[in-house]
Design a protein around this motif. Structure first.
Motif: not given
Ligand code: PEP
Length: 252
Positions: A52-58
């Motif tokens: 989730a962190a990788e996909k949703l960053a920014g």
């Protein structure tokens, strides 16, 4: 919902392979418009938080945990702490979900400790409260919700709610397809806000109170139109990008 910015948060529970979750995250990211007034968040299982962190960053979409330990580190096999969630970029963590209370015997006292553990780690707790069908039918809805809420208020004071979210989730409406009517939900939301207001009017006015319990695209509008319903905590419908996005859109 007044001036409070609505929050639509997805509780994925224990669902999703890595591949399914990647598709879901991509779908949510694509569908959530920056024109939404609502803030959108997803709470996947712990093991999917790095994804989730990788996909949703920014993206402007937040993510969070579904639970946390009362401890910050140490010999607590199988647990995940607030600082760990924070380290993976979580903004929120669900605390006291009815499934945790019912299946893992989480008491009001433990939930109050988890609420503090979340805030100590710099996370915003989403504190879940709500009555069972038996309690509603016995006329105990307000007494049960008050007990669950006051357990946190008595331990941490009203100051604890300056940076917290409450979710009213009638247990009989969770995962059952049986939604509270807008009036039933509004009545309890107003009651909760009243309990906060008895301690501090400004905090009561600013605190977001989400509704949870079989909310979907088709019924979100009328629920979210209620003056004290400030968004939703979404279980089943958060696993379908289209449904989840429809709820976000309904929130404004
Ligand atoms: C929940 O478990 O937080 C929830 C609201 O579930 P559902 O939307 O599936 O009723």
């Amino acid at each position: 919902m007044g001036t409070r910015r609505p929050l639509v948060a997805g509780n994925w529970k224990m669902n999703g392979s890595r591949a399914e979750s990647a598709t879901l995250l991509d779908g949510v990211k694509k569908g959530v418009s920056s024109a939404f007034r609502a803030e959108v968040a997803v709470c996947p299982p712990f093991i999917l938080l790095p994804l989730a962190a990788e996909k949703l960053a920014g993206s402007g979409i937040a993510w969070g945990g579904q639970n946390l330990s009362v401890h910050s580190a140490g010999a607590y096999t199988g647990e995940v702490s607030g600082p760990m969630l924070k380290d993976y970029g979580c903004t929120y963590v669900i605390v006291g979900h009815s499934e945790r209370r019912a299946f893992y015997s989480e008491s009001d006292t433990l939930v109050a400790e988890k609420f503090a553990a979340a805030q100590n780690a710099g996370l915003i707790p989403i504190l879940c409260v709500g009555e069972t069908l038996q309690e509603r039918e016995a006329g105990q809805t307000e007494a049960v919700v008050a007990r669950q809420l006051e357990a946190v208020l008595d331990k941490h004071g009203i100051g604890g709610f300056k940076n917290a979210v409450i979710a009213y989730e009638p247990v009989w409406a969770i995962g059952t397809g049986k939604t509270a009517t807008p009036q039933q939900a509004q009545d309890v939301h107003r009651f909760i806000r009243g309990r906060l207001a008895a301690r501090d009017k400004a905090v009561a006015e600013n605190t977001r109170i989400l509704y949870g319990g079989s909310m979907k695209g088709g019924n979100a509008g009328e629920l979210l139109a209620q003056p004290d319903i400030d968004g939703g905590l979404i279980g089943g419908a958060s696993l379908q990008a289209d449904e989840f996005i429809a709820i976000g859109r309904a929130a404004g």
